[in-house]
Design a protein around this motif. Sequence first.
Motif, PDB file in Angstrom:
ATOM      1  N   GLU A   1      30.670  42.729  42.763  1.00 47.53           N
ATOM      2  CA  GLU A   1      30.200  42.129  41.514  1.00 47.53           C
ATOM      3  C   GLU A   1      30.881  40.803  41.183  1.00 47.53           C
ATOM      4  O   GLU A   1      30.298  39.947  40.527  1.00 47.53           O
ATOM      5  CB  GLU A   1      30.406  43.115  40.369  1.00 47.53           C
ATOM      6  CG  GLU A   1      29.734  42.688  39.097  1.00 47.53           C
ATOM      7  CD  GLU A   1      29.808  43.754  38.025  1.00 47.53           C
ATOM      8  OE1 GLU A   1      29.796  43.380  36.838  1.00 47.53           O
ATOM      9  OE2 GLU A   1      29.874  44.945  38.358  1.00 47.53           O
ATOM     10  N   HIS A   2      32.109  40.632  41.639  1.00 47.43           N
ATOM     11  CA  HIS A   2      32.873  39.429  41.302  1.00 47.43           C
ATOM     12  C   HIS A   2      33.406  38.774  42.582  1.00 47.43           C
ATOM     13  O   HIS A   2      34.552  39.024  42.972  1.00 47.43           O
ATOM     14  CB  HIS A   2      34.028  39.773  40.358  1.00 47.43           C
ATOM     15  CG  HIS A   2      33.583  40.397  39.079  1.00 47.43           C
ATOM     16  ND1 HIS A   2      32.988  39.674  38.078  1.00 47.43           N
ATOM     17  CD2 HIS A   2      33.606  41.686  38.650  1.00 47.43           C
ATOM     18  CE1 HIS A   2      32.683  40.483  37.079  1.00 47.43           C
ATOM     19  NE2 HIS A   2      33.054  41.712  37.404  1.00 47.43           N
ATOM     20  N   PRO A   3      32.593  37.938  43.227  1.00 46.81           N
ATOM     21  CA  PRO A   3      33.047  37.281  44.458  1.00 46.81           C
ATOM     22  C   PRO A   3      34.265  36.382  44.187  1.00 46.81           C
ATOM     23  O   PRO A   3      34.418  35.835  43.091  1.00 46.81           O
ATOM     24  CB  PRO A   3      31.858  36.425  44.898  1.00 46.81           C
ATOM     25  CG  PRO A   3      30.695  36.947  44.123  1.00 46.81           C
ATOM     26  CD  PRO A   3      31.228  37.569  42.882  1.00 46.81           C
ATOM     27  N   ALA A   4      35.084  36.232  45.198  1.00 47.76           N
ATOM     28  CA  ALA A   4      36.276  35.378  45.088  1.00 47.76           C
ATOM     29  C   ALA A   4      35.852  33.928  44.814  1.00 47.76           C
ATOM     30  O   ALA A   4      34.774  33.499  45.234  1.00 47.76           O
ATOM     31  CB  ALA A   4      37.071  35.452  46.382  1.00 47.76           C
ATOM     32  N   PRO A   5      36.686  33.184  44.112  1.00 46.58           N
ATOM     33  CA  PRO A   5      36.349  31.799  43.766  1.00 46.58           C
ATOM     34  C   PRO A   5      35.940  30.936  44.964  1.00 46.58           C
ATOM     35  O   PRO A   5      35.052  30.088  44.841  1.00 46.58           O
ATOM     36  CB  PRO A   5      37.628  31.273  43.116  1.00 46.58           C
ATOM     37  CG  PRO A   5      38.273  32.491  42.544  1.00 46.58           C
ATOM     38  CD  PRO A   5      37.966  33.590  43.527  1.00 46.58           C
ATOM     39  N   GLU A   6      36.538  31.156  46.095  1.00 48.86           N
ATOM     40  CA  GLU A   6      36.198  30.329  47.264  1.00 48.86           C
ATOM     41  C   GLU A   6      34.788  30.614  47.793  1.00 48.86           C
ATOM     42  O   GLU A   6      34.268  29.863  48.621  1.00 48.86           O
ATOM     43  CB  GLU A   6      37.235  30.492  48.385  1.00 48.86           C
ATOM     44  CG  GLU A   6      37.344  31.881  48.943  1.00 48.86           C
ATOM     45  CD  GLU A   6      38.375  32.762  48.240  1.00 48.86           C
ATOM     46  OE1 GLU A   6      38.680  33.819  48.819  1.00 48.86           O
ATOM     47  OE2 GLU A   6      38.855  32.416  47.154  1.00 48.86           O
ATOM     48  N   LEU A   7      34.149  31.659  47.299  1.00 50.75           N
ATOM     49  CA  LEU A   7      32.786  31.998  47.717  1.00 50.75           C
ATOM     50  C   LEU A   7      31.731  31.533  46.712  1.00 50.75           C
ATOM     51  O   LEU A   7      30.533  31.637  46.975  1.00 50.75           O
ATOM     52  CB  LEU A   7      32.662  33.515  47.919  1.00 50.75           C
ATOM     53  CG  LEU A   7      33.621  34.135  48.932  1.00 50.75           C
ATOM     54  CD1 LEU A   7      33.484  35.650  48.926  1.00 50.75           C
ATOM     55  CD2 LEU A   7      33.387  33.564  50.318  1.00 50.75           C
ATOM     56  N   HIS A   8      32.148  30.999  45.590  1.00 46.29           N
ATOM     57  CA  HIS A   8      31.227  30.631  44.525  1.00 46.29           C
ATOM     58  C   HIS A   8      30.192  29.589  44.947  1.00 46.29           C
ATOM     59  O   HIS A   8      29.031  29.680  44.537  1.00 46.29           O
ATOM     60  CB  HIS A   8      31.984  30.151  43.290  1.00 46.29           C
ATOM     61  CG  HIS A   8      32.695  31.262  42.589  1.00 46.29           C
ATOM     62  ND1 HIS A   8      33.352  31.075  41.392  1.00 46.29           N
ATOM     63  CD2 HIS A   8      32.866  32.578  42.896  1.00 46.29           C
ATOM     64  CE1 HIS A   8      33.896  32.220  40.997  1.00 46.29           C
ATOM     65  NE2 HIS A   8      33.605  33.140  41.902  1.00 46.29           N
TER      66      HIS A   8
END
Length: 55
Positions: free
Chosen positions: A28-35
């Motif tokens: 539900e909450h991808p890591a920032p580097e995947l945004h």
Amino acid sequence: MASGQCVLIAPEVFDQRDEDGMAVLLGEHPAPELHDGVRESAAVCPAAAIRLEEK
């Protein structure tokens, strides 16, 4: 519709079910580097099935 574009763009975030080809969210909450990949996936989704909520 199951085009799988999101899986090709962001495989760390999306997968595709074998039985029907539908995309599924892996977390539900991808890591920032995947945004960036998630944003691109939403932009190219032909069914407009990906909705982003940014905080």
